[in-house]
Design an enzyme around this catalytic site. Sequence first.
Site, PDB file in Angstrom:
ATOM      1  N   HIS A 493      -0.620  -3.060   3.293  1.00 20.93           N
ATOM      2  CA  HIS A 493      -0.644  -2.781   1.006  1.00 20.93           C
ATOM      3  C   HIS A 493      -1.521  -2.933   0.535  1.00 20.93           C
ATOM      4  O   HIS A 493      -2.307  -2.200  -0.257  1.00 20.93           O
ATOM      5  CB  HIS A 493       0.268  -3.964   0.420  1.00 20.93           C
ATOM      6  CG  HIS A 493       0.655  -3.917  -0.883  1.00 20.93           C
ATOM      7  ND1 HIS A 493       1.139  -2.410  -1.468  1.00 20.93           N
ATOM      8  CD2 HIS A 493       1.782  -4.340  -1.525  1.00 20.93           C
ATOM      9  CE1 HIS A 493       1.702  -2.506  -2.274  1.00 20.93           C
ATOM     10  NE2 HIS A 493       1.649  -3.667  -2.200  1.00 20.93           N
ATOM     11  N   ASP A 497       0.809   1.981  -0.506  1.00 20.27           N
ATOM     12  CA  ASP A 497       1.592   1.582  -2.328  1.00 20.27           C
ATOM     13  C   ASP A 497       3.159   1.483  -1.619  1.00 20.27           C
ATOM     14  O   ASP A 497       3.283   1.519  -0.802  1.00 20.27           O
ATOM     15  CB  ASP A 497       1.117   2.534  -3.184  1.00 20.27           C
ATOM     16  CG  ASP A 497      -0.482   2.569  -3.763  1.00 20.27           C
ATOM     17  OD1 ASP A 497      -0.803   1.311  -3.273  1.00 20.27           O
ATOM     18  OD2 ASP A 497      -0.707   3.667  -3.964  1.00 20.27           O
TER      19      ASP A 497
END
Length: 522
Positions: A493, A497
């Site tokens: 992450h 995204d």
Amino acid sequence: MSTEVRVPTLGESVTEATVATWFKKPGDSVSVDEMLCELETDKVTVEVPAPAAGTLGEIVAEEGATVGVDALLATISEGAAKAGGDAGKAEAADAPAEEADKADKAPAAAVSEGGDGESIDVMVPTLGESVSEATVATWFKQEGDSVKQDEMLCELETDKVSVEVPAPATGVLTEILKPEGETVEAGGKLASMSSGGGAAAKPQAKAAAEEAEKPAASRDGKDVEDAPSAKKLMEEKGLTPDDVTGTGRDGRIMKEDVMKAAEQPKAKPAEAPAPAAKQAPRAPSPAEDAEREERVKMTRLRQTIARRLKDAQNTAAMLTTYNEVDMTATMDLRSEYKDLFEKKHGVKLGFMSFFTKACCHALKEVPEVNAEIDGTDVVYKNFVHMGIAVGTPNGLVVPIVRDADQMSFAAIEKKINELGKKARDGKLSMAEMQGGTFTISNGGVYGSLMSSPILNPPQSGILGMHKIQQRPMVVDGQIVARPMMYLALSYDHRIVDGKGAVTFLVRVKEALEDPRRLLMDL
């Protein structure tokens, strides 16, 4: 005539190296492609082979010296210099001893030294990039055994692969310097051999011993080496090859075969009801529990797997997103063309090529899933080196299908089959497991319905495939049974995204539910 030995090409962006080890000394005889020395760069270790046969002359760059590409390392004198130089050295060194009692020692020298025999060092080969040491797993030969050139002497285990060490020449193994279980460094000395006439004389001296061993080797009709891990486990369990049924290639005994054979005797005491009834009233003591435990040292490969997986959890901001795919269209297309595909290309059409092509297609739209973090930079890869996770008896390995985005279905299937076979046989090289940009892991072959795969650092994404299962689905207002598979994308992450991760998984789903999109790049 002399031949120059120069520094070979060291790799992209590498301009200099350090001379780590010379395996030959001035005056030593060398054969073509025999390893002369080893160079170390900041990225890899490079072996320098002899460009010609002859005698090693002057060493220009000593150990520890820094050299550039194409720099002169040494010279080799060709032709008569090889025979004359070595013979003169041997005669000068042995003259005092031979003159002392020439008549008595001549026969002994013919057997043990071979008259014209010479001592040869068995060295630890290059272990691969970033690998500096290994553990001696198994010696397949003992001191005094005769060996042929390229016959396997021993096997080394690193934290990534197993490395076989072949005999550098035909001769007799005279001394083992590093026994099983000992740690050795790259370029270190493992053993010594003598070559020449001694190699021919030794089998006669050991004929009786070899004849005694032949019945044991031929009892199973095998002429292949069993897996080193299986041999060690058989010793620990007190089993012989006659007690184990091999399921490997050509009847080779694998580790899991030994485990099955070891479990069979344990089941017999459980069948006797009397002992079980007597012990039932009281709980076993901790000491009795300890006697029933088995402690086995983790292999280097298993230690590395454990460390890398934990590092991935500690380093990456790992998250997993899920989706499901209707495999009807892909399965129908595969069923329609699999026979024609195999007839033309000589390989079966599996699901991995569909998933590989679908992932390559999705990675073009979502490039951050194919990127990696380097410090404060993001490195985007304009190519796809697809890692295919493969389960082996020794642990999980991830061979790489390079430039998968440029390959056809047939080329992908052939490469996956080739790498899978090498992985199961423990023959993968370091180069075949490095440089991956994205990974596919298929837990469905073991029956997994859903799981969250762990990233393979420094990659930023890994796709988990699962079992295809018939489930009720609503299609055009009707409930129908469809072959469904859950997909899982674990991603970092920090760089990917949620929008990118979901988009990637949706594109993979769309490509598999309508494979025509792959042909039209949609």
